[in-house]
Write a protein that holds these residues in place. Sequence first.
Motif, PDB file in Angstrom:
ATOM      1  N   ILE A  47      45.991  39.333  40.169  1.00 18.24           N
ATOM      2  CA  ILE A  47      44.758  38.306  41.084  1.00 18.24           C
ATOM      3  C   ILE A  47      45.632  38.519  42.707  1.00 18.24           C
ATOM      4  CG2 ILE A  47      45.666  35.904  41.600  1.00 18.24           C
ATOM      5  CD1 ILE A  47      47.067  35.415  38.893  1.00 18.24           C
ATOM      6  N   ARG A  48      46.159  39.582  42.935  1.00 12.20           N
ATOM      7  CA  ARG A  48      46.414  39.365  44.637  1.00 12.20           C
ATOM      8  C   ARG A  48      45.707  40.732  44.219  1.00 12.20           C
ATOM      9  NH1 ARG A  48      51.485  39.559  43.817  1.00 12.20           N
ATOM     10  NH2 ARG A  48      51.671  41.468  43.578  1.00 12.20           N
ATOM     11  N   LYS A  49      44.871  41.695  43.349  1.00  9.77           N
ATOM     12  CA  LYS A  49      43.678  42.587  43.647  1.00  9.77           C
ATOM     13  C   LYS A  49      42.681  42.129  44.035  1.00  9.77           C
ATOM     14  CE  LYS A  49      42.396  47.010  42.096  1.00  9.77           C
ATOM     15  NZ  LYS A  49      42.486  47.487  43.375  1.00  9.77           N
ATOM     16  N   GLY A  95      32.990  40.122  51.426  1.00 10.00           N
ATOM     17  CA  GLY A  95      32.979  39.318  52.048  1.00 10.00           C
ATOM     18  C   GLY A  95      32.099  38.234  50.557  1.00 10.00           C
ATOM     19  N   VAL A  96      32.951  38.077  49.360  1.00 11.79           N
ATOM     20  CA  VAL A  96      32.855  37.056  48.658  1.00 11.79           C
ATOM     21  C   VAL A  96      33.368  36.019  48.597  1.00 11.79           C
ATOM     22  CG1 VAL A  96      32.010  36.927  46.122  1.00 11.79           C
ATOM     23  CG2 VAL A  96      31.503  38.708  47.180  1.00 11.79           C
ATOM     24  N   ASP A  97      32.674  34.275  48.935  1.00 14.01           N
ATOM     25  CA  ASP A  97      33.451  33.998  48.615  1.00 14.01           C
ATOM     26  C   ASP A  97      34.367  33.185  47.280  1.00 14.01           C
ATOM     27  OD1 ASP A  97      33.355  32.591  51.197  1.00 14.01           O
ATOM     28  OD2 ASP A  97      31.427  31.688  51.272  1.00 14.01           O
ATOM     29  N   THR A  98      35.657  33.089  47.528  1.00 18.15           N
ATOM     30  CA  THR A  98      35.842  32.678  45.995  1.00 18.15           C
ATOM     31  C   THR A  98      37.241  32.410  46.274  1.00 18.15           C
ATOM     32  OG1 THR A  98      36.751  33.966  43.581  1.00 18.15           O
ATOM     33  CG2 THR A  98      37.362  35.399  45.716  1.00 18.15           C
ATOM     34  N   THR A  99      38.099  31.721  45.228  1.00 18.66           N
ATOM     35  CA  THR A  99      39.772  30.517  45.121  1.00 18.66           C
ATOM     36  C   THR A  99      40.076  31.953  43.935  1.00 18.66           C
ATOM     37  OG1 THR A  99      38.514  29.472  43.681  1.00 18.66           O
ATOM     38  CG2 THR A  99      38.055  29.100  45.992  1.00 18.66           C
ATOM     39  N   GLU A 100      41.053  31.555  44.938  1.00 18.08           N
ATOM     40  CA  GLU A 100      42.887  32.014  43.905  1.00 18.08           C
ATOM     41  C   GLU A 100      42.305  31.105  42.282  1.00 18.08           C
ATOM     42  OE1 GLU A 100      47.420  31.425  42.476  1.00 18.08           O
ATOM     43  OE2 GLU A 100      46.745  31.854  44.889  1.00 18.08           O
TER      44      GLU A 100
END
Length: 111
Positions: A73-75, A84-89
């Motif tokens: 998940i961290r990677k 530069g891509v918006d994402t969330t955990e």
Amino acid sequence: MKSFSSKGHGADGGEPTGLEHDAEVLFRIQARRNRLVGEWAAARMGLSEAETEAYAKAVVQADFEEAGDEDVIRKLLGDITAAGVDTTEGEVRAALEAKQVEARRAFLGAA
């Protein structure tokens, strides 16, 4: 108590025990899941086909850093964000869960 051998066979060198077989199946499903989620992330980042192949392998390798999914998940989260891509955990975790189901279905369907 039997121990795992490096070749996936029983401690006596014969057929794998039930626990050894289960561990091997789980390992293969997790590796397939990690490859699939690596391909998902690569697509999000707009990587080429060759880059996608290399990135998927890197995600599989990342899972060897520590027990559990946090290393993967961290990677993924770090790499997607760095691109530069918006994402969330939450999105990454959801993709990981979806790819877990896909990997399990593919593995069990092929078995």
